[in-house]
Design a protein around this motif. Structure first.
Motif, PDB file in Angstrom:
ATOM      1  N   THR A  32      -3.848  45.399 -25.875  1.00 58.55           N
ATOM      2  CA  THR A  32      -4.696  44.205 -26.027  1.00 58.55           C
ATOM      3  C   THR A  32      -4.754  43.405 -24.733  1.00 58.55           C
ATOM      4  N   GLN A  81      -3.622  51.998 -29.186  1.00 59.01           N
ATOM      5  CA  GLN A  81      -3.746  50.767 -29.975  1.00 59.01           C
ATOM      6  C   GLN A  81      -3.858  51.077 -31.463  1.00 59.01           C
ATOM      7  N   LYS A 100      -7.421  53.140 -26.537  1.00 56.93           N
ATOM      8  CA  LYS A 100      -7.854  53.010 -27.930  1.00 56.93           C
ATOM      9  C   LYS A 100      -6.945  53.821 -28.855  1.00 56.93           C
ATOM     10  N   SER A 121      -9.868  47.536 -33.921  1.00 61.81           N
ATOM     11  CA  SER A 121      -9.691  48.390 -32.736  1.00 61.81           C
ATOM     12  C   SER A 121     -10.824  49.404 -32.579  1.00 61.81           C
ATOM     13  N   SER A 123      -8.181  41.736 -32.324  1.00 62.00           N
ATOM     14  CA  SER A 123      -7.027  42.633 -32.251  1.00 62.00           C
ATOM     15  C   SER A 123      -5.817  41.897 -31.677  1.00 62.00           C
ATOM     16  N   PRO A 180      -0.285  48.029 -29.541  1.00 57.43           N
ATOM     17  CA  PRO A 180      -1.264  46.965 -29.282  1.00 57.43           C
ATOM     18  C   PRO A 180      -0.787  45.827 -28.394  1.00 57.43           C
TER      19      PRO A 180
END
Length: 524
Positions: free
Chosen positions: A425, A377, A374, A491, A308, A421
């Motif tokens: 991340t 993202q 999550k 993801s 990711s 992200p």
């Protein structure tokens, strides 16, 4: 001689006391010690982003100073070497410091990377031409060293913030640390603008006076690093590392209490009781690393976090390389005499950062513990996929229609990079791995991202001019859309970490209700 049942009882008692001590940190009231941890870590990321971003401005300035015979343009190979060298060093720093922080401790490594950054920053600011080494070779060397320090800051700051944070506000604390990148980027533009204006008359009379400006711009980056160095060197070791890796339960418990009371370590504590080996609590080793991540339920998380970050940075840095295109479309293309050109570039970069980049970071800070990592993202990757499809397949039509429309679409893209992200991340790898590999795994994930940035800087920097200057930009944007799409799928491999303790996420110890059961015996 103590029988095995007595030994088991002591082990269970030690494990229960460990759980209670760490639960106090997980459930602590947000206080000054949490703010201090965020500030100390955040200053490092401010410095990292400042140093990375400032070189884009510096590259334009040194064209007027050292390459007047090349139409005041820094040659492509020199520009690439100066910018790429930092990313190469960053990969090294992320892997090396990530591993060392798990092996010798977070505290012992924290501050070392900042000292490297300070030395490398001063080295860059003093770089010059010589008979034995050219200017660009010397500054490239220092950029590699700088990158090693910056790389070390990623796993250390993430893990230290994570392990000191409360469960309820862990996401916001880690996001706030990372959000300092946006402030660092903005500050580089502001310092460049102020220094350029200060030397206006000198630059207008002689463009080589920009040599003063770029050295000031680089050198200022050492100031916040120096201001934070003492606090990094004196920050206490995280109780989780002391208990779980060093297996010094009593010292870890005392450190946890001291941190909550005054934000410091409890000092030396000699009565250390290790977690009983009866339960085979694993120690970090190459064999254990392969065993742990060789299991799909663990390996998929590392792969999901690493890929990711890789997919994100391909587009993040790929788009960053084409800032000149964005600046051109908003009327800040840096054309004209030396002063006007640099003034426009600095001002244009400030505008770009204010459009969506800085707001995106702070939206994440205030929503990440409500919406979840999550969710943010996947949402971010989805929006970015859509935006790059639009920008890529309708690039010429959008520019022909309206520059305002292009700026609006670009702003949305920047917003969802950071409210998406680019922030998550960084956060997830600092939460979802066992203490003994938390920093190592974060370093691997971050290094994967920097590998994506290297590919973007080398490969896409060459591709964009296929068929003519900037003629391949639309195809690059289409490639970015593909990577964003793959980021959506990767993801799904990471867990939702919101509202869960680090123990729950890593699976290091059984839940409290099972600790006294017969089934617990012999399982760890």
């Amino acid at each position: 001689m103590e029988d095995s049942s007595g030994h088991d009882h002591l082990a269970l008692e030690a494990l229960e006391r460990r759980r209670q001590a760490l639960a106090e940190i997980d459930n602590a009231k947000f206080g000054w010690f949490h703010v201090r941890a965020c500030i100390v870590s955040g200053i490092g990321f401010f410095t990292d982003a400042y140093d990375i971003f400032a070189i884009n401005l510096v590259s334009t300035m040194i064209g007027f100073v050292y390459y007047q015979g090349n139409n005041n343009i820094t040659p492509h190979n020199v520009d690439t070497a100066i910018k790429l060298s930092c990313s190469v060093g960053t990969v090294i720093g992320q892997l090396v410091f990530g591993h060392l922080a798990d092996r010798v401790g977070r505290k012992r490594m924290y501050g070392v990377e900042l000292m490297i950054i300070i030395v490398a920053t001063v080295g860059q600011a003093l770089a010059g031409n010589g008979p034995a080494a050219s200017f660009w070779a010397i500054i490239t060397f220092w950029r590699i060293i700088l990158g090693i320090g910056i790389g070390g800051d990623y796993p250390l700051s993430s893990v230290i913030t994570s392990e000191f944070a409360t469960t309820k506000r862990r996401g916001a604390m880690m996001a706030a640390v990372f959000a300092m990148q946006g402030i660092g980027q903005l500050s580089a533009g502001l310092v460049g603008l102020i220094a350029t204006v200060a030397f206006k008359k000198a630059i207008q009379a002689d463009a080589t006076k920009l040599d003063f400006v770029w050295r000031i711009l680089i050198g200022v980056g050492a100031i916040p690093a120096v201001s934070a160095l003492y606090y990094r060197l004196t920050i206490p070791e995280t109780p989780r590392f002391t208990i779980d890796v060093e297996q010094k339960i009593e010292k870890g418990i005392q450190d946890a209490k001291a941190f909550l009371e005054r934000g410091a370590s409890a000092g030396d504590y000699t009565d250390n009781i290790a977690i009983a080996r009866t339960y085979n609590y694993p120690r970090a080793s190459w064999a254990d690393f392969k065993r742990h991540f060789g299991r799909w339920q663990n390996g998929k998380v590392l792969f999901g976090a690493a890929y990711s970050w890789f997919a994100l940075d391909v587009a993040w840095y790929g788009l960053g390389l084409n800032n000149s295109i964005i600046l051109q479309n908003i009327g800040f293309d840096g054309e004209g005499d030396a002063y006007t050109s640099i003034f426009q570039v600095c001002l244009g970069n400030i505008i770009i950062n204010l459009l969506g980049s800085v707001p995106g970071y702070w939206i994440s800070v205030f929503t990440i513990d409500r919406l979840g990592r999550k969710f943010i993202q996947i949402m971010g990757f989805t929006v970015l996929t859509i935006m790059f499809v639009i920008l890529g397949f309708a690039y010429d039509q959008i520019l022909a229609t309206s520059n305002i429309l292009f700026i609006v679409l670009y702003t949305i893209t920047q917003l969802f990079f950071n409210f998406g992200p680019n922030t998550t991340t960084f956060i997830v790898p600092g939460e979802c791995f066992p203490t003994r590999y938390r920093s190592t795994a974060h370093g691997i994930s971050a290094a994967s991202g920097k590998l994506g940035s290297i590919i973007a800087q080398v490969g896409f920097g060459l591709l964009k001019d296929i068929g003519g200057t900037n003629k391949w930009i639309d195809h690059l944007l289409q490639i970015f859309a593909f990577f964003m799409l793959t980021g959506i799928f990767s993801s799904f491999l990471i867990p939702e970490t919101m509202g869960k303790t680090l123990d729950e996420l890593s699976g290091e110890l059984p839940p409290k209700e099972t600790m006294d059961s017969e089934q617990f015996k012999g399982t760890y």
